[in-house]
Scaffold this motif. Structure first.
Motif, PDB file in Angstrom:
ATOM      1  N   ARG A 104       0.848  -1.189   0.000  1.00  0.00           N
ATOM      2  CA  ARG A 104       0.000   0.000   0.000  1.00  0.00           C
ATOM      3  C   ARG A 104       0.880   1.235   0.000  1.00  0.00           C
ATOM      4  O   ARG A 104       2.041   1.194   0.394  1.00  0.00           O
ATOM      5  CB  ARG A 104      -0.915   0.006   1.223  1.00  0.00           C
ATOM      6  CG  ARG A 104      -1.938  -1.137   1.226  1.00  0.00           C
ATOM      7  CD  ARG A 104      -2.772  -1.121   2.489  1.00  0.00           C
ATOM      8  NE  ARG A 104      -1.954  -1.368   3.677  1.00  0.00           N
ATOM      9  CZ  ARG A 104      -2.433  -1.383   4.918  1.00  0.00           C
ATOM     10  NH1 ARG A 104      -3.725  -1.152   5.139  1.00  0.00           N
ATOM     11  NH2 ARG A 104      -1.632  -1.607   5.945  1.00  0.00           N
ATOM     12  N   ALA A 105       0.304   2.344  -0.459  1.00  0.00           N
ATOM     13  CA  ALA A 105       1.038   3.603  -0.538  1.00  0.00           C
ATOM     14  C   ALA A 105       0.192   4.718   0.051  1.00  0.00           C
ATOM     15  O   ALA A 105      -1.027   4.606   0.157  1.00  0.00           O
ATOM     16  CB  ALA A 105       1.411   3.923  -1.993  1.00  0.00           C
ATOM     17  N   GLY A 106       0.872   5.838   0.412  1.00  0.00           N
ATOM     18  CA  GLY A 106       0.161   6.993   0.949  1.00  0.00           C
ATOM     19  C   GLY A 106      -0.357   6.736   2.347  1.00  0.00           C
ATOM     20  O   GLY A 106       0.226   5.998   3.159  1.00  0.00           O
ATOM     21  N   MET A 107      -1.497   7.360   2.638  1.00  0.00           N
ATOM     22  CA  MET A 107      -2.095   7.190   3.965  1.00  0.00           C
ATOM     23  C   MET A 107      -2.540   5.763   4.211  1.00  0.00           C
ATOM     24  O   MET A 107      -2.650   5.330   5.361  1.00  0.00           O
ATOM     25  CB  MET A 107      -3.277   8.151   4.118  1.00  0.00           C
ATOM     26  CG  MET A 107      -2.895   9.615   4.193  1.00  0.00           C
ATOM     27  SD  MET A 107      -4.328  10.683   4.477  1.00  0.00           S
ATOM     28  CE  MET A 107      -4.980  10.003   6.006  1.00  0.00           C
ATOM     29  N   ALA A 108      -2.817   5.015   3.125  1.00  0.00           N
ATOM     30  CA  ALA A 108      -3.251   3.632   3.309  1.00  0.00           C
ATOM     31  C   ALA A 108      -2.158   2.769   3.913  1.00  0.00           C
ATOM     32  O   ALA A 108      -2.438   1.712   4.493  1.00  0.00           O
ATOM     33  CB  ALA A 108      -3.696   3.047   1.970  1.00  0.00           C
ATOM     34  N   ALA A 109      -0.888   3.199   3.775  1.00  0.00           N
ATOM     35  CA  ALA A 109       0.208   2.425   4.354  1.00  0.00           C
ATOM     36  C   ALA A 109       0.335   2.626   5.856  1.00  0.00           C
ATOM     37  O   ALA A 109       1.069   1.901   6.512  1.00  0.00           O
ATOM     38  CB  ALA A 109       1.528   2.799   3.664  1.00  0.00           C
ATOM     39  N   LEU A 110      -0.340   3.654   6.403  1.00  0.00           N
ATOM     40  CA  LEU A 110      -0.271   3.907   7.844  1.00  0.00           C
ATOM     41  C   LEU A 110      -1.178   2.966   8.603  1.00  0.00           C
ATOM     42  O   LEU A 110      -2.150   2.423   8.057  1.00  0.00           O
ATOM     43  CB  LEU A 110      -0.649   5.358   8.136  1.00  0.00           C
ATOM     44  CG  LEU A 110       0.195   6.451   7.453  1.00  0.00           C
ATOM     45  CD1 LEU A 110      -0.389   7.825   7.763  1.00  0.00           C
ATOM     46  CD2 LEU A 110       1.636   6.372   7.916  1.00  0.00           C
ATOM     47  N   SER A 111      -0.885   2.809   9.852  1.00  0.00           N
ATOM     48  CA  SER A 111      -1.746   2.018  10.717  1.00  0.00           C
ATOM     49  C   SER A 111      -3.029   2.796  11.002  1.00  0.00           C
ATOM     50  O   SER A 111      -3.068   4.025  10.843  1.00  0.00           O
ATOM     51  CB  SER A 111      -1.014   1.689  12.018  1.00  0.00           C
ATOM     52  OG  SER A 111      -0.656   2.884  12.697  1.00  0.00           O
ATOM     53  N   PRO A 112      -4.104   2.141  11.385  1.00  0.00           N
ATOM     54  CA  PRO A 112      -5.388   2.837  11.613  1.00  0.00           C
ATOM     55  C   PRO A 112      -5.300   4.024  12.559  1.00  0.00           C
ATOM     56  O   PRO A 112      -5.883   5.080  12.259  1.00  0.00           O
ATOM     57  CB  PRO A 112      -6.290   1.721  12.152  1.00  0.00           C
ATOM     58  CG  PRO A 112      -5.738   0.467  11.552  1.00  0.00           C
ATOM     59  CD  PRO A 112      -4.253   0.667  11.490  1.00  0.00           C
TER      60      PRO A 112
END
Length: 326
Positions: free
Chosen positions: A112-120
Motif C-alpha cells: 500500500r502507498a500513501g495514507m493507506a500504508a499507515l496504521s489505523p
C-alpha cells in the motif's frame, strides 16, 4: 506403334512418359518445394513407380527412374519470400515468441502507498489534522474577504471579530470595488523641542516622507521599510483615532506609541546638539492635479493636520540610545 517423341505427346493417349531430362527437372522442383514447407522428416528413398511406364511401347524397354530423396528441414523454417504463386512465409510459433518475452512483474501482496500504508490510529490522526488545516484555511480566506469587502450586514455585525483576526499580521490596505481610489499625496512631518546648554529651542518641520522618497529614488531594489513603514504606521494611527485625536481602544494607544518610536528612530539619525524633550507630528495632504485633458477643477493647496505634542520617554528611544533624545 507410336514412338515417344513430341508428336506422341500430341497424338497419343495423353499419358506420354516424359523424357529423362524433363523428368529429372520436375523431380528437382518438387523436391525444392518439399524442402521449403515440410516439417522434420527422415530421409526416405522412393523407388521408381511402375505406373509411369504404362504408356511406353511394349517393344521398348522402360527407362530407369532414379530414387527421390527428401531431405529433413530445419525445426522452424523461415523461408525467403517466394515468387508470385509460391508459398507465403511461415511465422514463428507462439511458443517461440513466448520464450523471448520477459515475465510481467507481479506486485507484492498487500503493498500500500500513501495514507493507506499507515496504521489505523495514524490514519485517523492524519485525517483529523488535514480536516483542521482545511477548516482554518477556509476560515482565514473568509475573514480576508470580509475585511476587504465593502460595508455589509456581516461586517457590521462581526466587524470587530474580523479586525481582531486580520490586524496587524494580515492587514490589507486595499478594498474590493473601491468607488473612489486614493487621489492624494500624503506626507508626514515632524518637529521637536531640543534642550541644550543654550536653552530650549524648537526645530523646523522635517519631512519624513521626503527622506523615504530620497532613499527610494535611483534604488533598483528599495527596501520594504523605506516604502511602507511610515505610510502603514500613519494609516494605522488614523484608523484608530478620531478627528479630535482620541484613541479608539487599545489599538489606538498602540498606534500612538508606534508613531512616537518611529519618529524618534528617524530623528536619532540627526544631531540637534541637545536632548529631545518633546515631538510633534503633522500630515500634509495635497490633492493630485487633474490631467491636462480633463475639465475637472481641483485645488492643489496643501492641508495640514497637526497632532498634539508628545513627551518623549525612555520607551520611545531607539534600541541602544543613551539618554532621552540623544
Amino acid at each position: 506403334m507410336d514412338s515417344y517423341d513430341d508428336a506422341g505427346g500430341e497424338h497419343g493417349n495423353g499419358n506420354a512418359v516424359p523424357r529423362d531430362g524433363q523428368r529429372e527437372g520436375q523431380q528437382e522442383r518438387a523436391a525444392g518445394r518439399d524442402e521449403d514447407v515440410l516439417p522434420v522428416l527422415p530421409s526416405v528413398s522412393v523407388p521408381p513407380s511402375d505406373s509411369a511406364l504404362t504408356s511406353v511401347s511394349a517393344g521398348g524397354p522402360a527407362p530407369a527412374l532414379p530414387s527421390v530423396t527428401v531431405s529433413a528441414v530445419s525445426p522452424d523454417p523461415v523461408p525467403a519470400s517466394s515468387p508470385a504463386g509460391g508459398f507465403a512465409p511461415v511465422p514463428p510459433s507462439d511458443s517461440v515468441a513466448s520464450r523471448d518475452r520477459a515475465p510481467a512483474p507481479v506486485p507484492a501482496a498487500g503493498s500500500r502507498a500513501g495514507m493507506a500504508a499507515l496504521s489505523p490510529p495514524y490514519q485517523i490522526a492524519a485525517a483529523i489534522a488535514l480536516s483542521v488545516i482545511g477548516l482554518v484555511a477556509c476560515g482565514h480566506l473568509a475573514m480576508i474577504f470580509l475585511y476587504v469587502s465593502p460595508s455589509n450586514t456581516l461586517t457590521k455585525q462581526h466587524g470587530e471579530a474580523v479586525n481582531e483576526w486580520i490586524d496587524p499580521e494580515f492587514e490589507r490596505n486595499w478594498k474590493l470595488f473601491a468607488p473612489n481610489p486614493l487621489q492624494q499625496n500624503v506626507a508626514i512631518h515632524v518637529r521637536s523641542v531640543v534642550v541644550s546648554a543654550d536653552g530650549e529651542r524648537t526645530t523646523p518641520w522635517m519631512s519624513l516622507s521626503a527622506e523615504d522618497s530620497k532613499a527610494i529614488r535611483g534604488n533598483f531594489l528599495p527596501s520594504h521599510v523605506q516604502q511602507n513603514e511610515l505610510r502603514r504606521g500613519w494609516d494605522f494611527y488614523l484608523s484608530h483615532h478620531d478627528r479630535e485625536n482620541r484613541a479608539n481602544g487599545l489599538r489606538g494607544e498602540l498606534s500612538e506609541r508606534y508613531m512616537r518610536r518611529l519618529a524618534m528612530l528617524r530623528l536619532s539619525e540627526h544631531d540637534y546638539g541637545g536632548t529631545i524633550e518633546r515631538i510633534q507630528l503633522r500630515s500634509e495632504v495635497r490633492t493630485v492635479a487633474a490631467p491636462p485633458w480633463s475639465n475637472e477643477q481641483v485645488s492643489t493647496e496643501p492641508s495640514y493636520w497637526e497632532l498634539p505634542w508628545w513627551t518623549v520617554t525612555e520607551a520611545d528611544l531607539p534600541e541602544g540610545a543613551e539618554g532621552v533624545g540623544k
